[in-house]
Design a protein around this motif. Structure first.
Motif, PDB file in Angstrom:
ATOM      1  N   MET A   1      45.904  10.579  44.587  1.00  8.86           N
ATOM      2  CA  MET A   1      44.957  10.425  43.586  1.00  8.86           C
ATOM      3  C   MET A   1      45.020  10.968  42.548  1.00  8.86           C
ATOM      4  N   TYR A   2      45.189  10.361  40.890  1.00 11.17           N
ATOM      5  CA  TYR A   2      45.182  11.263  39.762  1.00 11.17           C
ATOM      6  C   TYR A   2      44.217  11.075  38.813  1.00 11.17           C
ATOM      7  N   SER A   3      43.614  12.011  37.986  1.00 14.26           N
ATOM      8  CA  SER A   3      42.797  11.916  37.161  1.00 14.26           C
ATOM      9  C   SER A   3      44.293  11.231  35.708  1.00 14.26           C
ATOM     10  N   TRP A   4      44.054  10.035  34.939  1.00 16.67           N
ATOM     11  CA  TRP A   4      44.768   9.845  34.146  1.00 16.67           C
ATOM     12  C   TRP A   4      44.770  10.250  33.082  1.00 16.67           C
ATOM     13  N   ARG A   5      43.489  11.078  32.687  1.00 19.19           N
ATOM     14  CA  ARG A   5      43.738  11.417  31.500  1.00 19.19           C
ATOM     15  C   ARG A   5      44.603  12.813  31.641  1.00 19.19           C
ATOM     16  N   LEU A   6      44.908  13.089  31.898  1.00 22.46           N
ATOM     17  CA  LEU A   6      46.349  13.922  32.366  1.00 22.46           C
ATOM     18  C   LEU A   6      47.840  13.681  31.405  1.00 22.46           C
ATOM     19  N   ILE A   7      47.422  12.324  30.940  1.00 22.61           N
ATOM     20  CA  ILE A   7      48.867  12.398  29.882  1.00 22.61           C
ATOM     21  C   ILE A   7      48.132  12.975  28.795  1.00 22.61           C
ATOM     22  N   LEU A   8      47.064  13.239  28.592  1.00 20.90           N
ATOM     23  CA  LEU A   8      46.685  13.473  27.432  1.00 20.90           C
ATOM     24  C   LEU A   8      46.941  15.870  27.113  1.00 20.90           C
ATOM     25  N   ALA A   9      46.904  16.084  28.316  1.00 19.80           N
ATOM     26  CA  ALA A   9      47.983  17.115  28.393  1.00 19.80           C
ATOM     27  C   ALA A   9      48.911  17.507  28.287  1.00 19.80           C
ATOM     28  N   PRO A  10      49.554  18.524  28.336  1.00 25.56           N
ATOM     29  CA  PRO A  10      50.893  18.707  28.018  1.00 25.56           C
ATOM     30  C   PRO A  10      51.827  18.709  29.151  1.00 25.56           C
ATOM     31  N   PRO A  11      53.239  18.097  29.217  1.00 26.21           N
ATOM     32  CA  PRO A  11      53.384  17.514  30.572  1.00 26.21           C
ATOM     33  C   PRO A  11      54.005  18.762  30.774  1.00 26.21           C
ATOM     34  N   GLU A  12      54.204  19.517  31.512  1.00 25.05           N
ATOM     35  CA  GLU A  12      54.060  20.393  32.157  1.00 25.05           C
ATOM     36  C   GLU A  12      52.805  20.836  33.305  1.00 25.05           C
ATOM     37  N   VAL A  13      51.572  20.718  32.211  1.00 18.66           N
ATOM     38  CA  VAL A  13      50.050  20.627  32.705  1.00 18.66           C
ATOM     39  C   VAL A  13      50.044  19.179  34.033  1.00 18.66           C
ATOM     40  N   LEU A  14      50.802  17.619  33.499  1.00 20.94           N
ATOM     41  CA  LEU A  14      50.884  16.926  34.406  1.00 20.94           C
ATOM     42  C   LEU A  14      51.489  17.334  35.405  1.00 20.94           C
ATOM     43  N   ARG A  15      52.839  17.887  35.299  1.00 20.74           N
ATOM     44  CA  ARG A  15      53.549  17.738  36.321  1.00 20.74           C
ATOM     45  C   ARG A  15      53.295  19.177  37.150  1.00 20.74           C
ATOM     46  N   TYR A  16      52.449  19.947  37.019  1.00 18.02           N
ATOM     47  CA  TYR A  16      52.006  20.912  37.514  1.00 18.02           C
ATOM     48  C   TYR A  16      51.007  20.415  39.239  1.00 18.02           C
ATOM     49  N   VAL A  17      49.985  19.730  38.259  1.00 18.47           N
ATOM     50  CA  VAL A  17      49.046  18.917  38.681  1.00 18.47           C
ATOM     51  C   VAL A  17      49.720  18.489  40.181  1.00 18.47           C
ATOM     52  N   VAL A  18      50.697  17.442  39.486  1.00 15.55           N
ATOM     53  CA  VAL A  18      51.852  16.410  40.962  1.00 15.55           C
ATOM     54  C   VAL A  18      52.292  17.391  41.642  1.00 15.55           C
ATOM     55  N   ALA A  19      52.713  18.633  41.567  1.00 15.19           N
ATOM     56  CA  ALA A  19      53.159  19.264  42.142  1.00 15.19           C
ATOM     57  C   ALA A  19      52.114  19.430  43.053  1.00 15.19           C
ATOM     58  N   HIS A  20      51.389  20.398  42.742  1.00 15.37           N
ATOM     59  CA  HIS A  20      50.229  20.503  43.828  1.00 15.37           C
ATOM     60  C   HIS A  20      49.086  19.719  44.914  1.00 15.37           C
ATOM     61  N   GLU A  21      49.193  18.721  44.000  1.00 14.97           N
ATOM     62  CA  GLU A  21      48.404  17.679  45.236  1.00 14.97           C
ATOM     63  C   GLU A  21      49.831  17.165  46.087  1.00 14.97           C
ATOM     64  N   VAL A  22      51.546  17.322  45.934  1.00 19.48           N
ATOM     65  CA  VAL A  22      52.243  16.625  46.654  1.00 19.48           C
ATOM     66  C   VAL A  22      52.362  17.901  48.546  1.00 19.48           C
ATOM     67  N   ALA A  23      51.918  19.182  47.239  1.00 20.19           N
ATOM     68  CA  ALA A  23      52.454  20.035  48.305  1.00 20.19           C
ATOM     69  C   ALA A  23      51.497  19.708  49.420  1.00 20.19           C
ATOM     70  N   HIS A  24      50.378  19.047  49.075  1.00 21.60           N
ATOM     71  CA  HIS A  24      49.399  19.026  50.215  1.00 21.60           C
ATOM     72  C   HIS A  24      49.889  18.042  51.533  1.00 21.60           C
ATOM     73  N   LEU A  25      50.957  17.280  50.932  1.00 21.39           N
ATOM     74  CA  LEU A  25      51.540  16.134  52.363  1.00 21.39           C
ATOM     75  C   LEU A  25      52.015  17.694  52.842  1.00 21.39           C
ATOM     76  N   GLN A  26      52.386  19.170  53.206  1.00 22.88           N
ATOM     77  CA  GLN A  26      52.382  19.405  54.171  1.00 22.88           C
ATOM     78  C   GLN A  26      51.479  20.935  54.129  1.00 22.88           C
ATOM     79  N   GLU A  27      50.397  20.745  53.047  1.00 23.70           N
ATOM     80  CA  GLU A  27      49.552  22.617  53.701  1.00 23.70           C
ATOM     81  C   GLU A  27      48.407  21.145  53.536  1.00 23.70           C
ATOM     82  N   MET A  28      47.587  21.156  54.020  1.00 22.44           N
ATOM     83  CA  MET A  28      46.499  20.292  53.837  1.00 22.44           C
ATOM     84  C   MET A  28      45.410  21.874  53.576  1.00 22.44           C
ATOM     85  N   ASN A  29      45.688  22.684  52.873  1.00 24.10           N
ATOM     86  CA  ASN A  29      45.028  23.720  52.803  1.00 24.10           C
ATOM     87  C   ASN A  29      45.021  24.296  50.768  1.00 24.10           C
TER      88      ASN A  29
END
Length: 228
Positions: free
Chosen positions: A163-191
């Motif tokens: 799940m993501y906030s659609w307002r991330l499109i209002l942030a710089p692209p690297e911020v959006l990508r960081y949030v995605v990397a953060h959440e995808v990392a939880h697919l392996q580590e739920m902590n």
């Protein structure tokens, strides 16, 4: 909840909320949108809460003066879109089009059209980044959902739903990508263990700058109001 105003120039909107658990009046100003909420016990008259707000008027107005005010999106508004500042202008062609430093919208009420456009753009960018990081990690996600959340920028369930906030499109692209990397990392580590942050580092690289940007600037993404 009931809506009231603190008189003055300008008047300050107040939301009065009753709570069975409240023992006294409490005052909260949202760090996201500057909303002023008074919570009061069920048996207390509203008049008492309004008098309480009047006593705190100087503090309320001082706090709001330091808070970025809401921006009603319309023609002339400058929107940060994926790292670019775009001025909203009236367009002749149907739909939404970006040209140079302008974003053109047809019709007389641009806010709703812009919100739909930005949601779709956000979905495209978030899905592409999620696919890329998921493939890099070797762990698939189950589904992707967009919301307008205030408490978090993203989440990952144990079932693999992102799940993501659609307002991330209002942030710089690297911020959006960081949030995605953060959440995808939880697919392996739920902590949020050292192992989790090591996965984020492997996926994204140095993430301190985008984390700091969100801490310092994230609340401003909620300034923009897309209602006509």
């Amino acid at each position: 909840m009931s809506a009231h105003h603190l008189p003055g120039d300008p008047p300050v909107p107040l939301l009065l909320r009753r709570s069975a658990r409240a023992r006294r009046i409490s005052l909260r100003i949202s760090a996201l949108d500057g909303r002023v909420t008074l919570t009061l016990p069920k048996s207390l008259p509203e008049r008492a809460a309004l008098e309480f707000a009047a006593e705190k008027e100087d503090w309320i107005r001082g706090h709001l003066a330091r808070h970025p005010g809401q921006v009603a999106v319309t023609f002339g508004t400058v929107l940060p879109v994926a790292g670019r500042d775009l001025r909203v202008v009236r367009g002749q062609a149907r739909g939404v089009r970006v040209a140079g430093d302008e974003i053109a919208v047809s019709g007389d009420r641009p806010a709703r059209s812009l919100e739909r456009y930005l949601r779709e753009l956000a979905r495209d960018r978030l899905a592409a980044a999620s696919d890329a990081y998921s493939a890099q990690l070797g762990r698939p996600f189950h589904k992707l959902v967009l919301r307008d959340t205030r408490s978090r920028w993203g989440s990952c369930s144990s079932a693999g739903a992102l799940m993501y906030s659609w307002r991330l499109i209002l942030a710089p692209p690297e911020v959006l990508r960081y949030v995605v990397a953060h959440e995808v990392a939880h697919l392996q580590e739920m902590n949020h263990s050292a192992d989790f942050w090591a996965v984020v580092q492997d996926l994204f690289g140095d993430h301190e700058a985008p984390r700091r940007w969100l801490r310092e600037n994230g609340s401003q993404l909620h300034r923009y109001r897309f209602t006509d």
